[in-house]
Design a protein around this motif. Structure first.
Motif, short mmCIF file in Angstrom:
data_model
loop_
_atom_site.label_atom_id
_atom_site.label_comp_id
_atom_site.label_asym_id
_atom_site.label_seq_id
_atom_site.Cartn_x
_atom_site.Cartn_y
_atom_site.Cartn_z
N CYS A 19 0.82 -1.21 0.00
CA CYS A 19 0.00 0.00 0.00
C CYS A 19 0.85 1.26 0.00
CB CYS A 19 -0.96 0.01 1.18
SG CYS A 19 -0.18 0.10 2.81
N VAL A 26 -0.13 5.24 1.15
CA VAL A 26 -1.16 6.08 1.75
C VAL A 26 -0.62 7.51 1.84
CG1 VAL A 26 -2.62 6.48 3.76
CG2 VAL A 26 -2.03 4.13 3.10
N VAL A 69 -4.03 4.79 -1.71
CA VAL A 69 -5.00 5.51 -0.89
C VAL A 69 -4.61 6.98 -0.84
CG1 VAL A 69 -6.08 5.71 1.37
CG2 VAL A 69 -5.41 3.45 0.51
N HIS A 111 -9.70 8.89 -1.39
CA HIS A 111 -9.58 9.24 0.03
C HIS A 111 -10.38 8.25 0.88
CE1 HIS A 111 -9.42 11.65 3.68
NE2 HIS A 111 -10.72 11.46 3.80
N ARG A 143 -9.93 7.15 8.52
CA ARG A 143 -8.87 6.46 9.23
C ARG A 143 -9.16 4.97 9.42
NH1 ARG A 143 -5.16 9.87 10.96
NH2 ARG A 143 -4.33 8.57 12.62
N VAL A 150 -8.31 3.35 6.08
CA VAL A 150 -6.86 3.26 5.93
C VAL A 150 -6.34 2.06 6.71
CG1 VAL A 150 -4.67 4.37 6.47
CG2 VAL A 150 -6.50 5.70 5.41
N LYS A 173 3.00 8.71 7.74
CA LYS A 173 2.56 7.40 7.24
C LYS A 173 3.64 6.34 7.43
CE LYS A 173 -1.45 8.80 6.29
NZ LYS A 173 -2.51 8.50 7.29
#
Length: 387
Positions: free
Chosen positions: A192, A194, A222, A248, A251, A254, A281
């Motif tokens: 991922c 983010v 993300v 988007h 939390r 995510v 992040k």
């Protein structure tokens, strides 16, 4: 305890650094905390913090010229003991608050002079001129303030030369947001990224790396693109077939992506304002138990490789990024061990609990005699123009 008002004309009301971490932490220490924002979503009270909205600006020009004035008017009306500013455009408002006998703190989220040097849309001379001009102005403004907060130790080192009462409050994760480590038996063949998506944050190289993968890994992306044209460009790339663009996410969303992932990517380009940055992040990947694939910057190498919680690569080399992704997806036992190392490092050092203590100590040093001092010599309201 004190009446503390946080001011922002540019950040969202639930900004992680401002609201979730600082405002709530100060409220938990017994302070009366208000956050002034400019998003047009109205007033409310959340988790003991009062949020006051001055209205959403129509654009950047209105934000700079009118919204900052509305923030200042509201700040004066609230008559606080201490004001903490979060945007460089509010420095003139901070000087005006000082002229009204207030205590003012500036929170430097970025090294702005260095950040201006990295703006790709400005010519070289424009970047140098703006950087130097802001550097001179901030020296003048900070000399009048009561304290400075920096988002990283490197920013603190620079600001400490401008003001003796300076502290770094780092954007480390909230431990309560990361409970038990994810079940590695339920991991997907997925990594991922983010955060904000832009060219200098390495999106072209990430998508190109997806094209070069030998494992079946996919990239969970993300965040939102800063440039629509860039989004269209990378979506036409062959590697985009391996990308799942979530846009988007809140939390919770995510965290769900991180729980599925085998590794977290933070391969930003080596521009001047990233070399000494501490991307939140990166630490959130670590807190979630993910190994990190990061840019090979000396500071990041000390954290990632020093804690044996990931690998650092050349962010301009898609083949190196692809090799790191393949390595973790093909060797989950290594990914798991490095993820556990990162999680341990966050629990022992890189967490918000220690930063909240530093923030409280900063205010404790600032507050003696504040109530009387701040209320002495109030001005007669807002005049046209400021400072």
């Amino acid at each position: 305890m004190a009446n503390i008002v946080h001011l922002t004309s540019a950040h969202p009301r639930y900004d992680t650094r401002i609201f979730i971490k600082q405002c709530r932490s100060l409220n938990e220490r017994g302070h009366d905390v208000t956050l002034v924002v400019a998003d047009g979503l109205g007033d409310e009270s959340v988790d003991g913090v009062r949020i006051v909205d001055v209205g959403r600006p129509a654009g950047r020009v209105e934000r700079m010229l009118k919204t900052t004035r509305r923030v200042l008017r509201t700040a004066l009306r609230l008559d606080a003991d201490v004001y903490q500013l979060h945007d460089p455009e509010l420095l003139p408002a901070g000087l005006r608050l000082k002229r009204n006998g207030k205590r003012v703190v500036f929170d430097s989220h970025e090294d702005v002079p260095m950040q201006l040097l990295a703006k790709p849309y400005l010519g070289k001379m424009a970047r140098l001129t703006l950087s130097r001009a802001f550097g001179l102005y901030e020296k003048y403004a900070y000399r009048h303030f009561d304290g400075l907060i920096a988002a990283t130790p490197c920013i603190r080192t620079r600001l400490a030369r401008l003001h003796p009462h300076t502290v770094d409050i780092n954007n480390y994760p909230l431990l309560q947001e990361f409970g038990e480590a994810a079940d590695w038996d339920r991991k997907a063949q997925e990594v991922c990224y983010v955060g904000s998506i832009s060219a200098i944050r390495g999106i072209r190289e990430l998508v190109r790396a997806c094209e070069l993968l030998h494992s079946p890994a996919r990239l969970a992306l993300v965040g939102t693109f800063s440039e629509p044209a860039l989004a269209r460009e990378v979506a036409r790339s062959p590697g985009w077939a391996r990308v799942q663009a979530h846009g988007h996410l809140d939390r919770i969303g995510v965290q769900q992506v991180m729980r599925r992932s085998m590794a977290g990517l933070v391969t930003l380009h080596p521009v001047v304002n990233y070399l000494d940055a501490l991307p939140v992040k990166m630490f959130e990947y670590m807190a979630a138990g993910l190994p990190v694939i990061a840019s090979r910057f000396p500071l990041w190498q000390d954290i990632v490789e020093g804690n044996q919680c990931g690998v650092c690569v050349d962010p301009g080399n898609p083949a190196a990024i692809a090799a790191a992704i393949d390595h973790f997806c093909r060797h989950p036992h290594i990914a798991r061990r490095m993820g556990e190392n990162g999680r341990r490092a966050v629990h022992t050092r890189y967490n918000w609990r220690s930063e909240a203590d530093k923030l409280a100590a900063f205010y404790d040093a600032l507050l003696p005699g504040c109530a009387a001092g701040c209320r002495a010599g109030h001005g007669d309201g807002l005049h046209a123009g400021f400072p």
